[in-house]
Design a protein around this motif. Structure first.
Motif, PDB file in Angstrom:
ATOM      1  N   UNK A   1     -24.192 -29.266  16.607  1.00  0.00           N
ATOM      2  CA  UNK A   1     -23.322 -29.240  17.772  1.00  0.00           C
ATOM      3  C   UNK A   1     -22.578 -30.565  17.861  1.00  0.00           C
ATOM      4  N   UNK A   2     -21.243 -30.491  18.003  1.00  0.00           N
ATOM      5  CA  UNK A   2     -20.421 -31.685  18.112  1.00  0.00           C
ATOM      6  C   UNK A   2     -19.735 -31.778  19.465  1.00  0.00           C
ATOM      7  N   UNK A   3     -19.757 -32.968  20.056  1.00  0.00           N
ATOM      8  CA  UNK A   3     -19.166 -33.201  21.377  1.00  0.00           C
ATOM      9  C   UNK A   3     -18.324 -34.468  21.335  1.00  0.00           C
ATOM     10  N   UNK A   4     -17.138 -34.386  21.942  1.00  0.00           N
ATOM     11  CA  UNK A   4     -16.208 -35.511  21.985  1.00  0.00           C
ATOM     12  C   UNK A   4     -15.859 -35.804  23.430  1.00  0.00           C
ATOM     13  N   UNK A   5     -15.842 -37.074  23.805  1.00  0.00           N
ATOM     14  CA  UNK A   5     -15.453 -37.460  25.158  1.00  0.00           C
ATOM     15  C   UNK A   5     -14.063 -36.919  25.478  1.00  0.00           C
TER      16      UNK A   5
END
Length: 457
Positions: free
Chosen positions: A121-125
């Protein structure tokens, strides 16, 4: 060819992926010509999938599950991790601009990645979407986006061609797969591609790992490429690796309070890098075997031969990727650790809580981190759904070779890193914990795959 993304938020967010992927498009097309997984029997684009995200999405639609949006917890991120039983301690941070949301990624705003045994899982501000790569037992990596829309309802969109431009090449064993790269980043996080990049797995020496990543934890005098930047564009390979060594606090580099954890754990990085290529090799062994058996059935039908007859070439096409899988799962080629590695979060403990233990309390999830990554060098993904879903002829070869190596019959150089004690321990652990072992496997003599028959493709 690209996939149409529903909605303006996703269309805007995903537009960058085509540009990044375009650099690899020629490689992808060649790989597809060699391994045609879009058609029968793989049918990657059209076959129904049964992976953790597909299951969660079905539950959401049926009202059996719920995701909660919390701006302070990354939108849907924290709720999604909880729903998938992915530990927050698996968080690792990458600041290189190597994602399709690269315009939002940099040293002050790194991208956070989280993973479980069958999920990334990838999350970016400030990102419009959460990026997800799930492991489907037969199809390999399946890619999704989750719209970060607080109005909801949360739904997952499956992606195909766009993601495959980067996630289907020789770097992923020519199948839809997972990829960890190490680059030479400048101070903005832009990779200096003229200096080259490294595809990272457990086979990688530490001094080639983690360029463009933050790394927290201790590793003694061993050096890596993490936590630092290129200072001279004319000599990008000249990194000040000492400045990035044994870092425990990242708060001076960016606002860690904006992330679920303040760490990018070195042990989590090592485990993730092992399992990404392990997943790819499982998928490659499955694809190659299913294609070979499919072609063989067509030939047998045309020649009037028995449906389950296997030619020497078909057996070779099955055996070769299976052999490659066995070498990797037994950590052939893993460089020894020169000094102990210690993580900076609870990941080491959290990872081992999922252990399947034998009567002596031993597990393939037991970490060593003193001389090598695992105490008992055989991949824990042997327990995964993807491994168990391998075509039977592949499993026959894999179990045959495992027993030859672990019983000591095979003393070839590829397995010289395994001591007699290592082999005996892994063999005993598997006998006690692995379901569906071949009936003859517990015997001291290795089993044979001669006369293998075609099973369901």
């Amino acid at each position: 060819m690209t996939t149409r993304i529903l909605g303006t938020r996703w269309g805007k967010a995903f537009a960058g992926c085509v540009l990044v992927g375009g650099m690899l498009l020629g490689v992808v097309n060649r790989a597809r010509a060699e391994l045609p997984y879009e058609g029968a029997p793989i049918n990657y684009l059209t076959a129904k999938v049964d992976d953790p995200i597909a299951r969660l999405n079905a539950k959401l639609k049926a009202g059996e599950a719920k995701l909660t949006y919390d701006e302070k917890q990354g939108g849907y991120l924290a709720s999604l991790l909880k729903a998938l039983a992915v530990p927050e301690s698996s968080q690792v941070l990458v600041f290189s601009k190597t994602s399709f949301q690269r315009h939002k990624i940099g040293p002050r705003t790194p991208r956070a990645l989280y993973f479980g045994d069958d999920m990334y899982i990838g999350w970016v501000q400030g990102g419009d979407v959460v990026e997800i790569s799930a492991v489907e037992p037969r199809q390999g990596a399946v890619f999704y986006l989750l719209d970060q829309d607080p109005e909801g309802p949360p739904r997952f969109q499956r992606l195909t061609h766009d993601c495959l431009q980067c996630h289907s090449s020789g770097k992923t064993q020519e199948v839809p797969g997972h990829l960890v790269r190490s680059v030479y980043p400048d101070r903005s996080g832009q990779p200096m591609y003229n200096a080259g990049t490294f595809t990272t797995s457990h086979e990688s020496p530490m001094n080639e790992r983690w360029g463009g990543w933050y790394v927290t934890g201790t590793h003694g005098r061993q050096t890596h490429m993490g936590n630092v930047f290129v200072t001279d564009p004319d000599q990008p390979e000249q990194l000040d690796t000492a400045a990035g060594a044994n870092v425990l606090d990242l708060s001076a580099r960016f606002k860690t309070s904006r992330y679920l954890r303040p760490t990018s754990d070195i042990v989590a990085l090592m485990v993730m890098e092992h399992q990404t290529q392990m997943h790819n090799l499982i998928t490659a062994a499955s694809y190659h075997a299913r294609l070979a058996l499919h072609y063989q059935q067509g030939i047998n039908k045309a020649l009037g031969k028995p449906n389950d007859e296997l030619s020497a070439s078909t057996q070779s096409r099955i055996r070769s990727p299976a052999e490659k899988l066995v070498k990797y799962m037994l950590f052939s080629g893993e460089p020894a650790l020169a000094e102990p590695v210690v993580g900076s979060s609870s990941f080491t403990q959290d990872f081992q809580t999922k252990a399947i233990k034998d009567p002596l309390g031993r597990s393939l999830r037991d970490l060593d981190l003193t001389h090598r990554m695992f105490r008992y060098p055989c991949s824990y993904l042997i327990y995964s759904e993807a491994f168990d879903a391998l075509p039977q002829p592949v499993l026959d070869v894999v179990y045959d070779r495992l027993l030859e190596v672990l019983s000591g019959q095979d003393q070839s150089p590829e397995f010289a890193h395994l001591s007699a004690q290592d082999r005996a321990a892994v063999l005993e652990i598997l006998r006690a914990t692995k379901k569906n072992l071949p009936p003859s496997w517990p015997r001291s003599s290795p089993i044979s795959t001669r006369g293998a028959r075609i099973t369901k493709i």
